[in-house]
Design a protein around this motif. Sequence first.
Motif, PDB file in Angstrom:
ATOM      1  N   GLU A 108      -2.897  21.097  -2.912  1.00 34.86           N
ATOM      2  CA  GLU A 108      -3.102  22.152  -3.906  1.00 34.86           C
ATOM      3  C   GLU A 108      -2.964  21.602  -5.328  1.00 34.86           C
ATOM      4  O   GLU A 108      -3.726  21.984  -6.223  1.00 34.86           O
ATOM      5  N   MET A 109      -2.013  20.703  -5.525  1.00 35.08           N
ATOM      6  CA  MET A 109      -1.860  20.100  -6.861  1.00 35.08           C
ATOM      7  C   MET A 109      -3.104  19.292  -7.241  1.00 35.08           C
ATOM      8  O   MET A 109      -3.565  19.357  -8.380  1.00 35.08           O
ATOM      9  N   LEU A 110      -3.632  18.539  -6.279  1.00 27.98           N
ATOM     10  CA  LEU A 110      -4.838  17.744  -6.548  1.00 27.98           C
ATOM     11  C   LEU A 110      -6.035  18.634  -6.863  1.00 27.98           C
ATOM     12  O   LEU A 110      -6.819  18.339  -7.766  1.00 27.98           O
ATOM     13  N   ARG A 111      -6.179  19.721  -6.097  1.00 27.88           N
ATOM     14  CA  ARG A 111      -7.268  20.662  -6.378  1.00 27.88           C
ATOM     15  C   ARG A 111      -7.107  21.273  -7.771  1.00 27.88           C
ATOM     16  O   ARG A 111      -8.084  21.447  -8.494  1.00 27.88           O
ATOM     17  N   TYR A 112      -5.877  21.588  -8.115  1.00 27.64           N
ATOM     18  CA  TYR A 112      -5.586  22.199  -9.416  1.00 27.64           C
ATOM     19  C   TYR A 112      -5.919  21.227 -10.551  1.00 27.64           C
ATOM     20  O   TYR A 112      -6.588  21.596 -11.531  1.00 27.64           O
ATOM     21  N   ILE A 113      -5.445  19.990 -10.421  1.00 25.76           N
ATOM     22  CA  ILE A 113      -5.688  18.962 -11.458  1.00 25.76           C
ATOM     23  C   ILE A 113      -7.188  18.699 -11.612  1.00 25.76           C
ATOM     24  O   ILE A 113      -7.707  18.580 -12.720  1.00 25.76           O
ATOM     25  N   SER A 114      -7.887  18.597 -10.476  1.00 21.40           N
ATOM     26  CA  SER A 114      -9.323  18.265 -10.485  1.00 21.40           C
ATOM     27  C   SER A 114     -10.212  19.474 -10.740  1.00 21.40           C
ATOM     28  O   SER A 114     -11.432  19.326 -10.831  1.00 21.40           O
ATOM     29  N   GLU A 146       3.805   5.762  -5.584  1.00 25.52           N
ATOM     30  CA  GLU A 146       3.673   5.844  -7.051  1.00 25.52           C
ATOM     31  C   GLU A 146       2.572   6.818  -7.440  1.00 25.52           C
ATOM     32  O   GLU A 146       2.714   7.597  -8.390  1.00 25.52           O
ATOM     33  N   GLN A 147       1.469   6.786  -6.687  1.00 25.01           N
ATOM     34  CA  GLN A 147       0.342   7.678  -6.970  1.00 25.01           C
ATOM     35  C   GLN A 147       0.740   9.134  -6.777  1.00 25.01           C
ATOM     36  O   GLN A 147       0.372  10.014  -7.562  1.00 25.01           O
ATOM     37  N   ARG A 148       1.544   9.392  -5.734  1.00 23.38           N
ATOM     38  CA  ARG A 148       2.010  10.758  -5.491  1.00 23.38           C
ATOM     39  C   ARG A 148       2.898  11.235  -6.644  1.00 23.38           C
ATOM     40  O   ARG A 148       2.808  12.376  -7.074  1.00 23.38           O
ATOM     41  N   GLY A 149       3.749  10.327  -7.123  1.00 23.44           N
ATOM     42  CA  GLY A 149       4.593  10.662  -8.273  1.00 23.44           C
ATOM     43  C   GLY A 149       3.754  10.947  -9.507  1.00 23.44           C
ATOM     44  O   GLY A 149       4.062  11.878 -10.273  1.00 23.44           O
ATOM     45  N   ASP A 150       2.681  10.169  -9.702  1.00 25.57           N
ATOM     46  CA  ASP A 150       1.784  10.383 -10.843  1.00 25.57           C
ATOM     47  C   ASP A 150       1.074  11.737 -10.739  1.00 25.57           C
ATOM     48  O   ASP A 150       0.900  12.435 -11.737  1.00 25.57           O
ATOM     49  N   ALA A 199       0.835  -1.206   0.000  1.00 26.57           N
ATOM     50  CA  ALA A 199       0.000   0.000   0.000  1.00 26.57           C
ATOM     51  C   ALA A 199       0.872   1.260   0.000  1.00 26.57           C
ATOM     52  O   ALA A 199       0.566   2.232  -0.701  1.00 26.57           O
ATOM     53  N   MET A 200       1.974   1.232   0.756  1.00 30.76           N
ATOM     54  CA  MET A 200       2.884   2.378   0.797  1.00 30.76           C
ATOM     55  C   MET A 200       3.546   2.607  -0.560  1.00 30.76           C
ATOM     56  O   MET A 200       3.698   3.744  -1.008  1.00 30.76           O
TER      57      MET A 200
END
Length: 199
Positions: free
Chosen positions: A144-150, A16-20, A10-11
């Motif tokens: 902030e990156m997630l908010r920006y992408i979404s 990997e998800q954070r890198g994506d 899971a870690m």
Amino acid sequence: MSVKETRNMAMTALSEQRGDTFAEWKEKWKKECISGDKKLDAFFLLFVKVYQYVESSKDYNKYLNSVWKRRFLKLLCIGFIVYVGFGGYNLYKGAEKMSVLIENGLLIIMLSFLCGIMSKWLDIKKYQETWVRHSWHLHMMEMEMLRYISEIEPYKGVDKKKEFVRRILKIWDKNEEKFVHNMEEREAGLMDFFSNLKI
């Protein structure tokens, strides 16, 4: 599959998800052009470097925190074993109890002094606090990156790049405040240690 293996998987997936997310944010940032976009190129390059630095520093301080706490516990355990073993050996050999108590008392004083120095050194280095600060900093940037992408509020408007810059600069300011506070405490802790030695 054991709980530890499941946790490690899971870690790895989360890492990997954070890198994506970071890669997707960079791609989206480069594609979206607005008026005066070139002025934000310097921010983009700085943000990428800061993000990578904070991510590596978080992992580094987490590692050092774990290593030094283990060393501290090992020192305590070794000291206790030596203390008990030395006392038992002397009593077994027929030494006088008073002599054993004096010699063991010196060992206790030396062990306490070593533990005190290591504890104060860890307190001054503040690996755990630095790890926590970098974790918070990284988390806030990733949100902030997630908010920006979404394109979640406040990134629905035309000036979403400028809004991202404003919000990231606030996060950096808060991180710097925490850093300055930690440094001031670190200096005070060092001076307290020397004051206590004088007494």
